[in-house]
Design an enzyme around this catalytic site. Sequence first.
Site, mmCIF file in Angstrom:
data_model
loop_
_atom_site.group_PDB
_atom_site.id
_atom_site.type_symbol
_atom_site.label_atom_id
_atom_site.label_comp_id
_atom_site.label_asym_id
_atom_site.label_seq_id
_atom_site.Cartn_x
_atom_site.Cartn_y
_atom_site.Cartn_z
ATOM 1 N N SER A 170 -55.078 -28.188 20.550
ATOM 2 C CA SER A 170 -54.501 -29.267 21.380
ATOM 3 C C SER A 170 -53.906 -30.384 20.522
ATOM 4 C CB SER A 170 -55.546 -29.827 22.353
ATOM 5 O OG SER A 170 -56.752 -30.125 21.690
ATOM 6 N N HIS A 200 -60.314 -22.237 23.416
ATOM 7 C CA HIS A 200 -60.332 -23.677 23.083
ATOM 8 C C HIS A 200 -61.108 -24.399 24.201
ATOM 9 C CE1 HIS A 200 -59.199 -27.341 21.225
ATOM 10 N NE2 HIS A 200 -57.929 -27.439 21.565
ATOM 11 N N ARG A 245 -71.520 -32.685 18.316
ATOM 12 C CA ARG A 245 -71.200 -33.079 19.702
ATOM 13 C C ARG A 245 -72.118 -32.334 20.670
ATOM 14 N NH1 ARG A 245 -64.979 -31.480 19.630
ATOM 15 N NH2 ARG A 245 -66.031 -29.619 18.797
ATOM 16 N N ASP A 291 -68.773 -27.015 23.688
ATOM 17 C CA ASP A 291 -68.651 -26.496 25.046
ATOM 18 C C ASP A 291 -69.925 -25.858 25.579
ATOM 19 O OD1 ASP A 291 -65.976 -27.251 25.364
ATOM 20 O OD2 ASP A 291 -65.320 -25.544 24.181
HETATM 21 N N1 NMX Z 1 -68.903 -14.487 20.282
HETATM 22 C C1 NMX Z 1 -68.544 -13.241 19.857
HETATM 23 N N2 NMX Z 1 -67.748 -13.025 18.819
HETATM 24 C C2 NMX Z 1 -67.312 -14.105 18.152
HETATM 25 C C3 NMX Z 1 -67.666 -15.422 18.508
HETATM 26 C C4 NMX Z 1 -68.480 -15.591 19.641
HETATM 27 N N3 NMX Z 1 -68.818 -16.785 20.088
HETATM 28 N N4 NMX Z 1 -67.073 -16.279 17.651
HETATM 29 C C5 NMX Z 1 -66.353 -15.518 16.784
HETATM 30 N N5 NMX Z 1 -66.495 -14.218 17.098
HETATM 31 C C6 NMX Z 1 -65.821 -13.078 16.485
HETATM 32 C C7 NMX Z 1 -64.311 -13.252 16.607
HETATM 33 O O1 NMX Z 1 -63.854 -12.853 17.906
HETATM 34 C C8 NMX Z 1 -63.809 -12.369 15.486
HETATM 35 O O2 NMX Z 1 -63.903 -11.033 15.927
HETATM 36 P P1 NMX Z 1 -62.798 -9.944 15.487
HETATM 37 O O3 NMX Z 1 -62.908 -9.825 14.000
HETATM 38 O O4 NMX Z 1 -63.204 -8.713 16.221
HETATM 39 O O5 NMX Z 1 -61.468 -10.486 15.918
HETATM 40 C C9 NMX Z 1 -64.878 -12.583 14.417
HETATM 41 O O6 NMX Z 1 -66.046 -13.049 15.091
HETATM 42 C C10 NMX Z 1 -64.479 -13.611 13.366
HETATM 43 O O7 NMX Z 1 -64.122 -14.826 14.034
HETATM 44 P P2 NMX Z 1 -64.395 -16.253 13.338
HETATM 45 O O8 NMX Z 1 -63.594 -16.284 12.076
HETATM 46 O O9 NMX Z 1 -65.843 -16.486 13.229
HETATM 47 O O10 NMX Z 1 -63.837 -17.249 14.443
HETATM 48 P P3 NMX Z 1 -62.361 -17.851 14.597
HETATM 49 O O11 NMX Z 1 -62.212 -18.955 13.652
HETATM 50 O O12 NMX Z 1 -61.345 -16.766 14.555
HETATM 51 O O13 NMX Z 1 -62.395 -18.377 16.109
HETATM 52 C C11 NMX Z 1 -63.458 -19.447 17.964
HETATM 53 C C12 NMX Z 1 -63.139 -19.523 16.470
HETATM 54 C C13 NMX Z 1 -64.048 -20.774 18.419
HETATM 55 C C14 NMX Z 1 -62.169 -19.176 18.736
HETATM 56 C C15 NMX Z 1 -64.473 -18.280 18.178
HETATM 57 O O14 NMX Z 1 -65.696 -18.580 17.528
HETATM 58 C C16 NMX Z 1 -64.729 -17.991 19.649
HETATM 59 O O15 NMX Z 1 -63.982 -17.215 20.248
HETATM 60 N N6 NMX Z 1 -65.800 -18.631 20.266
HETATM 61 C C17 NMX Z 1 -66.060 -18.479 21.672
HETATM 62 C C18 NMX Z 1 -65.109 -19.364 22.491
HETATM 63 C C19 NMX Z 1 -65.441 -20.818 22.325
HETATM 64 O O16 NMX Z 1 -66.573 -21.235 22.437
HETATM 65 N N7 NMX Z 1 -64.392 -21.633 22.123
HETATM 66 C C20 NMX Z 1 -64.546 -23.083 22.064
HETATM 67 C C21 NMX Z 1 -64.248 -23.717 20.694
HETATM 68 C C22 NMX Z 1 -64.458 -25.191 20.745
HETATM 69 N N8 NMX Z 1 -63.458 -25.858 21.566
HETATM 70 O O17 NMX Z 1 -63.793 -26.595 22.430
HETATM 71 O O18 NMX Z 1 -62.257 -25.671 21.366
HETATM 72 C C1 MLT Z 2 -61.979 -29.068 19.299
HETATM 73 O O1 MLT Z 2 -62.680 -30.006 19.655
HETATM 74 O O2 MLT Z 2 -60.740 -29.170 19.220
HETATM 75 C C2 MLT Z 2 -62.619 -27.737 19.059
HETATM 76 O O3 MLT Z 2 -63.901 -27.869 18.536
HETATM 77 C C3 MLT Z 2 -61.757 -26.752 18.331
HETATM 78 C C4 MLT Z 2 -61.422 -27.037 16.898
HETATM 79 O O4 MLT Z 2 -61.789 -28.033 16.308
HETATM 80 O O5 MLT Z 2 -60.746 -26.152 16.324
#
Ligand code: NMX
Ligand code: MLT
Length: 445
Positions: A241, A271, A327, A373
């Site tokens: 964002s 996100h 947070r 979240d």
């Molecule tokens: N549950 C299952 N698998 C996960 C999770 C999770 N919570 N987090 C990461 N992975 C997987 C990810 O999908 C990836 O799999 P693949 O190799 O098959 O593509 C692998 O682990 C490596 O990912 P990372 O490098 O650890 O994570 P990345 O930096 O790519 O993504 C998020 C970060 C936040 C997108 C990821 O952790 C996620 O999808 N979390 C769940 C959604 C979430 O809670 N999002 C909110 C973030 C905060 N916000 O408010 O924005």
């Molecule tokens: C945010 O607050 O924007 C989320 O934790 C995602 C991020 O920092 O990448």
Amino acid sequence: MSTLKNVLAKKIEEHRKRTTKLLVESGDVKISDVTIAQAIGGMRGVKGLVTDISYLDPFEGIRFRGYTIQEVMEGLPKPDGKDYPYVEGFFYLLLTGDIPTKEQAEEVVEDMKHRAKVPEYVFDILRAMPRDSHPMVMFSAAIVSMQRESEFAKAYNEGKFNKYNSWEYMYEDALNLMARLPQVGAFIYRLKYKGDTQIDPDPTLDLGGNFAHMMGLEPPYDEVARMYFILHSDHESGNVSAHTTHLVASALSDAYYSLSAGINGLAGPLHGLANQEVLAWIQQFMEKLGGQVPTTEQLKKIVWDTLNSGHVIPGYGHAVLRKTDPRYTSQREYCLKHLPDYPLFQLVSKLYEVVPDILKEQGKAKNPWPNVDAQSGVIQWYYGLTEYDFYTVLFGIGRALGVLANITWDRALGYPIERPKSVTTDMLEEYAKQAQEAKSNEHRA
Ligand code: NMX
Ligand code: MLT
């Protein structure tokens, strides 16, 4: 000129010298390299953005203008008798880097009240949208619909605009928008879920208090609103964002276009929408269990089943953080104080005991710990805000504080249009080949 704008003008004047000196004397100093994995993998860890509004350390978590969450909550001025600071005073901090006095914070409160009137056509537009539109669609549409109010766009069109004064118009848009977002959000909420029974703003209240009032939620929801908006405001500038808002603004698009674009990014399930996903996931498995609170063993199975079906565990993991999001901890502390026995809080706490070990065992997620979240929906639910598809709008109102401060500074420092370079897969293969050959030659020598 208001104290805030005056202080900001001085800060900008001082800061421009630092940026110019860096560019002139040290512009060719390298701060990052990019690997093939980073180019394919979402530029994770590539240092290519500059912001002073906040900084995210993987282990310590977020600092706003150098202050931890605790320091912000303790150090900023608060409305009389309240535990959480004025959101307006926090905006002063984000913009200037200074903790305002109570008087300075209250001056911003008054200033924003004068800017808070939402144009009538915004309500007409929202009412004309299908009632089952997602609240984030409505929120984004409402923001971009107000673009005709932009002082920045007006100044540009009238030729008043230059590299030195453009921040002043961005600042005006930022304050106007920030002042109006709580009513836009509350209007969407009551339009969608409360049969369009609207509650007029109360001109005696601060931003957090007024938001609670217009939502129709009793105190202490005003405190929850203040806490929530501050916690969600910023997470340095690489998140989707903030980055989107900055990118769009770099084309000299005004704050309305830019924030609306950033909100669209926040609406993604990886996100901001993850806060909705957490509650949806919990409701789903609770329904399957007939409303019965799962045992630890049942919870472990639910988590594994979710992973094995190819889904992520919402609220866990992070692109930068490598520990529990402070947070999350801050909201958990609120729950421990105000709703320790609430079953949904206890369930979320149980997830905290179970999920990290499972994610570690699965071995994919780089960060097995909860993010913001995972905890935020519980508090909303407890205070009666059970319509979880609205949660990302709350995140969006908070996030606006950080990203609007950011794009005001972008204009102040004259950051250019953002335009990184891309390469083709053929080129990557060629780089890989050259690296292999260099390695073999080294080996032979
Ligand atoms: N549950 C299952 N698998 C996960 C999770 C999770 N919570 N987090 C990461 N992975 C997987 C990810 O999908 C990836 O799999 P693949 O190799 O098959 O593509 C692998 O682990 C490596 O990912 P990372 O490098 O650890 O994570 P990345 O930096 O790519 O993504 C998020 C970060 C936040 C997108 C990821 O952790 C996620 O999808 N979390 C769940 C959604 C979430 O809670 N999002 C909110 C973030 C905060 N916000 O408010 O924005
Ligand atoms: C945010 O607050 O924007 C989320 O934790 C995602 C991020 O920092 O990448």
